[in-house]
Design an enzyme around this catalytic site. Structure first.
Site, PDB file in Angstrom:
ATOM      1  CG  ASP A 198      -1.752   1.200   1.380  1.00 56.49           C
ATOM      2  OD1 ASP A 198      -2.303   1.665   0.362  1.00 56.49           O
ATOM      3  OD2 ASP A 198      -1.855   1.712   2.509  1.00 56.49           O
ATOM      4  CG  ASP A 200      -2.005   7.574   0.589  1.00 62.91           C
ATOM      5  OD1 ASP A 200      -0.992   7.701  -0.117  1.00 62.91           O
ATOM      6  OD2 ASP A 200      -3.084   8.146   0.329  1.00 62.91           O
TER       7      ASP A 200
END
Length: 423
Positions: A198, A200
């Site tokens: 991922d 963020d």
């Protein structure tokens, strides 16, 4: 003290048949003392004249102290061998102990338990060891993987199923304030070849959509929607569209500003650099925006990237997305697509994320890692890392801090000194 377990187990190097020699009682010789070069050579030089079989051997050095254990077949003249061992121990300023020993049978269930402490306290080790014993398992070996910026140790455990052990240690890890990952032993643990992250709050610090919202003057509205979505309280696709709509009219130049302001999570570069050295393929998947993630992928020389795309017309954000939303299911689909393109089976993939929209890819991967994640993600993942260094994921693969820094030094790269953790 019993002899270290042979990598071939009781069946012997050829496999298939348990020999009488393997079953017979043996002599366990243990040397301890201050370590220095040449000790092992000197010890076995003293044993060389004897017609004796070495059935097992293990050597460990910790804090400059040596422990060398050798399992020997019974010698024709034990008393003469004992005098020889005592003499060589005295010459080398070591202590030697002789005891009755045998080679343990290969356990049917084995696991690697990785512990991360920030810091690591004796009470945590006592509690975890007690839980392991409660399952009927045994700790065969402990090695240190890192002493800073976090402490990481790896325990080789035998005698219980890894899933049973994982369930037993999960509660204790939370109570003791440490991270614990349990993985089955075997080649598959070292065979993982694709890592999907991922972006963020995982690869980078903070949420890009909130950084854009701050420039649009709508940070409070967007932050509230983001928090609810990451807790799994809102449908991600609808919440994303709602947040993007609030950005309507923002100049496209704000994307460049945000890209320049993005800060990588500590250890992110080290993680990627080390994985690439080991021929891993690396990818990112993001519910954020390709206008940001493409630049990150290029900078880190990643192999794959997938994200949403903001629609821009006449130099301004329209408040809409271009193309379908990359949501929770889309992230898992991207992982499968990357794995297929890389010709890597899903069992050899690793997914790292922090939010509810990462749950599907974490479940799909061979190893799912929750990084400073929400409780719902931690409970679903195979392993949780709750220290602020992304490269701590390397310890789950059995890669030590010393190995990382040695590889950096060989390539002429100076590893920045990490901050010292505060108790």
């Amino acid at each position: 003290m019993t002899a270290p377990t042979s990598p071939h187990g009781a069946s012997g190097a050829a496999g298939g048949h348990d020999t009488a020699a393997a079953r017979a009682d043996a002599l366990l010789v243990t040397f301890t003392g201050q370590d220095r070069p040449g000790l092992t050579s000197s010890i076995f030089a003293a044993l060389a004249p004897y017609e004796i079989e070495i059935r097992d051997i293990e050597q460990v050095t910790a804090g400059g102290k040596l422990v060398l254990a050798a399992l020997l077949g019974q010698p024709p003249d034990r008393s003469t061998l004992q005098r020889t061992l005592a003499d060589v121990a005295a010459q080398l300023e070591l202590q030697v102990e002789l005891s009755h020993g045998h080679r343990d049978p290969a356990p049917t269930e084995q696991a690697h338990v990785t512990v991360l402490g920030y810091p690591l306290r004796p009470t945590a080790i006592e509690a975890l060891a007690g839980r392991i014993a409660r399952t009927g398992a045994n700790i065969d070996r402990i090695v240190r993987l890192a002493s800073y910026p976090v402490t990481s140790i790896e325990l080789e455990v035998s005698g219980t199923h890894p899933e049973h052990l994982k369930a037993e240690l999960a509660d204790e890890a939370l109570t003791s304030g440490v991270d614990v990952a349990v993985q089955p032993s075997g080649l598959i643990r070292r065979a993982k070849r694709l890592v999907v992250m991922d972006v963020d709050s995982t690869l980078v610090q903070g949420e890009v959509v909130e950084m854009l919202a701050a420039r649009a003057g709508v940070l409070d509205q967007v932050a509230g929607v983001t928090a609810a979505a990451m807790r799994g309280e809102l449908d991600f696709a609808e919440s994303l569209r709602a947040r993007v709509e609030l950005l309507a009219g923002l100049p496209a130049s704000a994307l460049d500003d945000v890209r320049n302001d993005v800060i990588f999570t500590p250890g992110a570069r080290t993680l990627v650099r080390t994985l690439k050295r080991l021929d891993y393929q690396c990818a990112i998947v993001s519910g954020g925006f390709s206008q940001i993630t493409d630049g990150l992928a290029s900078e880190l020389e990643l192999d794959y990237a997938a994200a949403n795309t903001l629609e821009i017309v006449d130099g301004r954000l329209t408040g809409r997305l271009s193309g379908p939303v990359l949501d929770r299911a889309g992230k898992a689909a991207a992982l499968r697509r990357f794995a297929a393109e890389a010709e890597v089976p899903l069992s050899q993939t690793i997914a790292i994320g922090d939010g509810a929209n990462d749950l599907d890819m974490i479940a799909t991967a061979g190893l799912g890692v929750a990084f400073n994640a929400k409780p719902v993600v931690r409970s679903a993942a195979d392993a949780a890392v709750n220290v602020p260094y992304l490269d701590a994921v390397l310890y789950l693969l059995g890669i030590s801090r010393e190995e990382i820094e040695a590889a950096d030094a060989a390539d002429g790269y100076t590893t920045p000194a990490p901050p010292v953790p505060q108790p």
